[in-house]
Structures are given as structure tokens and as C-alpha cells.
Design a protein around this motif. Sequence first.
Motif, PDB file in Angstrom:
ATOM      1  N   GLN A  88       0.312  -1.262  -0.108  1.00 46.72           N
ATOM      2  CA  GLN A  88      -0.015  -0.140  -0.011  1.00 46.72           C
ATOM      3  C   GLN A  88       1.458   1.273  -0.624  1.00 46.72           C
ATOM      4  OE1 GLN A  88      -3.420  -0.077  -0.353  1.00 46.72           O
ATOM      5  NE2 GLN A  88      -3.250  -2.272  -0.319  1.00 46.72           N
ATOM      6  N   LEU A  89       2.405   1.550  -0.070  1.00 49.72           N
ATOM      7  CA  LEU A  89       3.031   2.196  -0.163  1.00 49.72           C
ATOM      8  C   LEU A  89       3.379   2.892  -1.307  1.00 49.72           C
ATOM      9  CD1 LEU A  89       5.370   1.109   3.240  1.00 49.72           C
ATOM     10  CD2 LEU A  89       3.653   2.832   2.836  1.00 49.72           C
ATOM     11  N   SER A  90       3.163   3.492  -1.729  1.00 51.71           N
ATOM     12  CA  SER A  90       3.134   4.510  -2.700  1.00 51.71           C
ATOM     13  C   SER A  90       5.056   4.588  -3.055  1.00 51.71           C
ATOM     14  CB  SER A  90       2.280   5.435  -3.617  1.00 51.71           C
ATOM     15  OG  SER A  90       2.219   6.311  -2.709  1.00 51.71           O
ATOM     16  N   GLN A  91       4.963   4.753  -4.749  1.00 54.47           N
ATOM     17  CA  GLN A  91       6.721   5.075  -4.547  1.00 54.47           C
ATOM     18  C   GLN A  91       6.781   6.803  -4.524  1.00 54.47           C
ATOM     19  OE1 GLN A  91       6.980   5.547  -9.019  1.00 54.47           O
ATOM     20  NE2 GLN A  91       9.082   4.648  -8.988  1.00 54.47           N
ATOM     21  N   TRP A  92       5.553   7.484  -4.457  1.00 53.98           N
ATOM     22  CA  TRP A  92       5.906   8.750  -3.942  1.00 53.98           C
ATOM     23  C   TRP A  92       6.100   8.000  -2.086  1.00 53.98           C
ATOM     24  CZ3 TRP A  92       7.239  13.763  -4.308  1.00 53.98           C
ATOM     25  CH2 TRP A  92       6.840  14.484  -3.725  1.00 53.98           C
ATOM     26  N   GLN A  93       5.522   8.082  -1.886  1.00 51.16           N
ATOM     27  CA  GLN A  93       5.316   8.392  -0.285  1.00 51.16           C
ATOM     28  C   GLN A  93       7.204   7.294  -0.194  1.00 51.16           C
ATOM     29  OE1 GLN A  93       3.058   8.866   2.154  1.00 51.16           O
ATOM     30  NE2 GLN A  93       5.528   8.475   3.020  1.00 51.16           N
ATOM     31  N   GLN A  94       7.059   6.002  -0.594  1.00 48.19           N
ATOM     32  CA  GLN A  94       8.791   5.593  -0.494  1.00 48.19           C
ATOM     33  C   GLN A  94      10.039   6.667  -0.803  1.00 48.19           C
ATOM     34  OE1 GLN A  94       9.431   1.576  -1.544  1.00 48.19           O
ATOM     35  NE2 GLN A  94       7.401   1.911  -2.602  1.00 48.19           N
ATOM     36  N   CYS A  95       9.581   7.792  -0.958  1.00 45.99           N
ATOM     37  CA  CYS A  95      10.695   8.697  -2.189  1.00 45.99           C
ATOM     38  C   CYS A  95      10.801  10.092  -1.069  1.00 45.99           C
ATOM     39  CB  CYS A  95      11.009   9.375  -3.894  1.00 45.99           C
ATOM     40  SG  CYS A  95      11.100   7.541  -5.159  1.00 45.99           S
ATOM     41  N   LYS A  96       9.340  10.349  -0.957  1.00 44.89           N
ATOM     42  CA  LYS A  96       9.435  11.243   0.120  1.00 44.89           C
ATOM     43  C   LYS A  96       9.898  11.221   1.375  1.00 44.89           C
ATOM     44  CE  LYS A  96       5.303  14.179   2.286  1.00 44.89           C
ATOM     45  NZ  LYS A  96       4.011  14.046   2.190  1.00 44.89           N
ATOM     46  N   ASP A  97      10.149   9.776   1.416  1.00 45.86           N
ATOM     47  CA  ASP A  97      10.790   9.155   3.023  1.00 45.86           C
ATOM     48  C   ASP A  97      11.773   9.578   3.379  1.00 45.86           C
ATOM     49  OD1 ASP A  97       7.914   8.988   4.497  1.00 45.86           O
ATOM     50  OD2 ASP A  97       8.162   6.182   4.104  1.00 45.86           O
ATOM     51  N   LEU A  98      12.501   9.367   1.735  1.00 46.67           N
ATOM     52  CA  LEU A  98      14.467   9.274   1.890  1.00 46.67           C
ATOM     53  C   LEU A  98      14.227  10.933   1.323  1.00 46.67           C
ATOM     54  CD1 LEU A  98      14.039   5.661  -0.137  1.00 46.67           C
ATOM     55  CD2 LEU A  98      15.358   6.354   1.907  1.00 46.67           C
ATOM     56  N   PHE A  99      14.052  11.574   0.435  1.00 45.01           N
ATOM     57  CA  PHE A  99      14.596  12.237  -0.439  1.00 45.01           C
ATOM     58  C   PHE A  99      15.003  13.602   0.966  1.00 45.01           C
ATOM     59  CE2 PHE A  99      14.535  17.031  -2.433  1.00 45.01           C
ATOM     60  CZ  PHE A  99      15.476  17.357  -3.529  1.00 45.01           C
ATOM     61  N   PRO A 100      14.100  14.138   1.600  1.00 43.75           N
ATOM     62  CA  PRO A 100      15.004  14.824   2.744  1.00 43.75           C
ATOM     63  C   PRO A 100      16.027  14.836   3.998  1.00 43.75           C
ATOM     64  CG  PRO A 100      12.667  14.512   2.953  1.00 43.75           C
ATOM     65  CD  PRO A 100      12.911  13.606   2.062  1.00 43.75           C
ATOM     66  N   ILE A 101      15.929  13.216   3.657  1.00 40.44           N
ATOM     67  CA  ILE A 101      17.866  13.059   4.546  1.00 40.44           C
ATOM     68  C   ILE A 101      18.642  12.910   3.838  1.00 40.44           C
ATOM     69  CG2 ILE A 101      18.877  10.841   5.120  1.00 40.44           C
ATOM     70  CD1 ILE A 101      15.569  10.426   6.383  1.00 40.44           C
TER      71      ILE A 101
END
Length: 476
Positions: free
Chosen positions: A405-418
Amino acid sequence: MSDLAIKTKKGLQWSAIERILTQGMQLGITLLLGRLLGPIAFGLIGMLAVFIAIANVFVDSGFTSALIRKTDRTNNDLVTAFYYNIAISSLCYLVLYCSAPYIADFYQQAELKSLLRVLGLTVLINAFILIPRMQLTVAMDFKTQAKISVISVLVSGVTATMLAINGYGVWALVVQTLLNACCNLLLFTLFFPWLPRGKITKTSFTYLFGFGSKLLLSGLLDVIYNNLYQIIIGKKFSPAVVGQFTQANQLASVPAATLTGIIQRVTYPMFSQLQDDPMKMENAYRLTLKIAAVVIFPLIIGLGLIAQPLLTLLLGAQWQVAASLLSVLCFGYMLYPIHAINLNLLQVTGRSDLFLKLEVLKKIIGVAVLLVTIPFGVFIMCLGLSVVSYLALFLNTYYTGKITQLSQWQQCKDLFPIWLAVILCAALAYSAGVYSQAVPWLQLLINVTVALLSYAFYLLFMQKPLLLQLRTFLRS
């Protein structure tokens, strides 16, 4: 705390100890041997790496992952996998032995014939360790594995160093690899004695090969692709240039592989036990991604930041080319542990077919980038390798988004700021030390100090909830 959470915590702790200690020791020994032996010795071994790696992939054939995933594994499963490993390893060594003269002719390096025939013995030895190691991994007993690994690396490393000092050249590296494998086999026999009890069955083989065959194909693609650079550089350039790339690639991959191994060995059995509860597995997956990024990104990028002064101090001026390549490679290797977590999820959910499809697609892209960059030299080839790592992340998150249920956008959103914070901190640290390049130790000190302070500031003010989650997990 649940039994799984306790086992996961202990597994993570001991996996971290085992990987960090062994890989840290190995890295230190590699640096020392690099100073003693020079680029040519590492180049010769680098030319053979792909052939040993391919043999090891065939020996495992994805059976280890299949056994870990199978919650109702039997003695017949273990015995079937064990004898398969032995039979395939014998066949692989025979192929390596017979093909050694042709490989030497391909590279136009006569010494490779005898080097490969001796180095190939590790394939036979490693086959006897796969099942005991798999059983300890399922039990999340990384404490025993830590003891075995540390002792093996120490014994083989000290021996190789003594041989290098006494003028044995490239054979010091061969003995190091062979002795490490022998020590592993002896210590596994002492600490975790296991004898095959059961029989080879068609049912066991059908399951193991049915699941593992797709991992075998993807593993072959991965190994060939990852070593393709050394094959092409070895054919197109001198052994010294291969040595520069091999050293840079190893220095970048060791911390990435160490951290990947810590996470992968713990999360795969953990995800496997959570596969019947998709919500819990997805929450664990997302938290693992963020914790991995906040720890691993700064470590790998930090290595690339200090590559020039560090290698100048440790290895001398003869390895300056490797320092430049290392900085570029770290930019791509920072994502490797994230790739491993993505792919673990695909395996656990039983989508080894999707795993294979994904690997084929990524390798096609990678080879295309490689062919474009070859005419521009080794530095641009390494830059292309890093670019492919980012394209691979895009594909990995796309497919994991399809099965959760985790979209590609959600995964990238978690990683990008870091990711962005780490890059900005590294840029700030580099700018602060740019005027101290004439004094390597001073540049190193400034780079490390500024990077640590700026990243600590970011964590405290921008990632406090994640730090609290990590602290709660470690203390509970």
C-alpha cells in the motif's frame, strides 16, 4: 516486547557487531596491503573476481533464500540443498580449472592461469558452509557468526600481511582469500557442528529450485554486471588501472556492503515472519528505510568527501586516481542498502519472478549507460555507474509500491529530505576544507568536523521524531 522484536533487536546488534568488526578489519588490512603491494597486484585479482563470483552464485542458486523463507523447512530440504551445493561447487571448480588458460589469454596476463586455479578452491570450501550459515541466520544467531568472521579475517589478514612484507606479491592476496575460507569452514564445524540427516527428495528440490532459480538468474545478472567494469577495464587498460578501480570500488562497496548485510540479514527473516500481516510488514519496511537512510547516507557520502586526503595519508601518491574514483562511486553506493531493503520485500512476498524481471530491466539500463561512457574513460564510467544506482532506486520503489500500500511517491518522500540534507552537509564540509588541500591531515580534520556538526544540527532539529523512534527501539 514480542519475541520477534527481541530476536530482531539482538540480531541487529550482533549482525552490526559482526559486519562492522569484520569489514572494518578487512578494510584496514586491504589498505595496508594496498600500500605494500601497489595497484598491479589488486588489478590481477580484480580481473578474476567475476569468475569466482559467478561460481559462488551457481553454488548457492538461491537455495539459501528459499530455505530462509520456508517456515516449515525439513531435514530433507536441508540435505537436498547441501548435496546440491557440493555437486555444483565441484562442477564449477572443474570449469574454472579448465578455463584458466583461456582467461589468461583473454587478458594477456600469463600469471592469471595459476592464480585462478588456486583461488578457485574457495568455491569448493564455501559450499560446505552455506547450510550452517543459513540455519544461524534463521535463528538470528549473529553472535556465533561474529566470532567466526572476526577470527577468520584476523588470521587470514595477518598471514597475508606477513607474506606481502616478505615479497610474495599478488600471492599474498590469494592466500588471504583461501585461508579466510578455510578458517570459516573449521570454525563453523567447531561452533555449529551440523551433519546432513535426511534424504534428497524431488519435492524439496522442486520447491528450492522453483523459487531459487529466478534468484539464481537475477544473481548471475547482478554479478556479471557488477564485475563488467573490471572485465572491460582489464581488457582495455593496464592491470594498474584495474587496480585503481578495484581499490576504489572495494573501498566504496565495503561500507555499503557491511551496512547492507547488517540490514538485509535481519530484515529478510523479520519480513518473512511478518508476511501474513501486511500492515505490520509495511510499517516495519517504512521505518527500516528511514533509519537506514539516516545512518547510512552520511557514512557513505562522508567517505567520498574525505577520499582524497584519506588515501593520500594512508596509501600514498600512487593511489590518487583511486581517490577520485572513490568520491564518484560513493554517490551511487549510498543507495545500495536501500536497494537491498526494497528487494527483500519482493522476495518475502514470493515475487521472485518480479525480482528477476526487475534485475533484467536494471541491467539493460546499466549496460546501455556503460557502453555510452566507455569512450570517455574510467572516471566517466564510474559516474555512469552512480547514475544507474539512482535509476535503480526509481524502479525498485515502483515495483514495491505495486505489491504494497506504500506508493513510490511515499517511499521517495521518506528518503529525499535525508538525502538532500546529507548532500548539503557534504558540500558545506568540502567548501570549508578546500583551501587546506596542501595539508591532507588538516583538510581531513576540517571536512569531518564540519560534516558532523552540520549533520547533527539537521538531525536534532529536523529528524527528532525518527531519532526518538530509534532510541525507543534500542532501549526497549
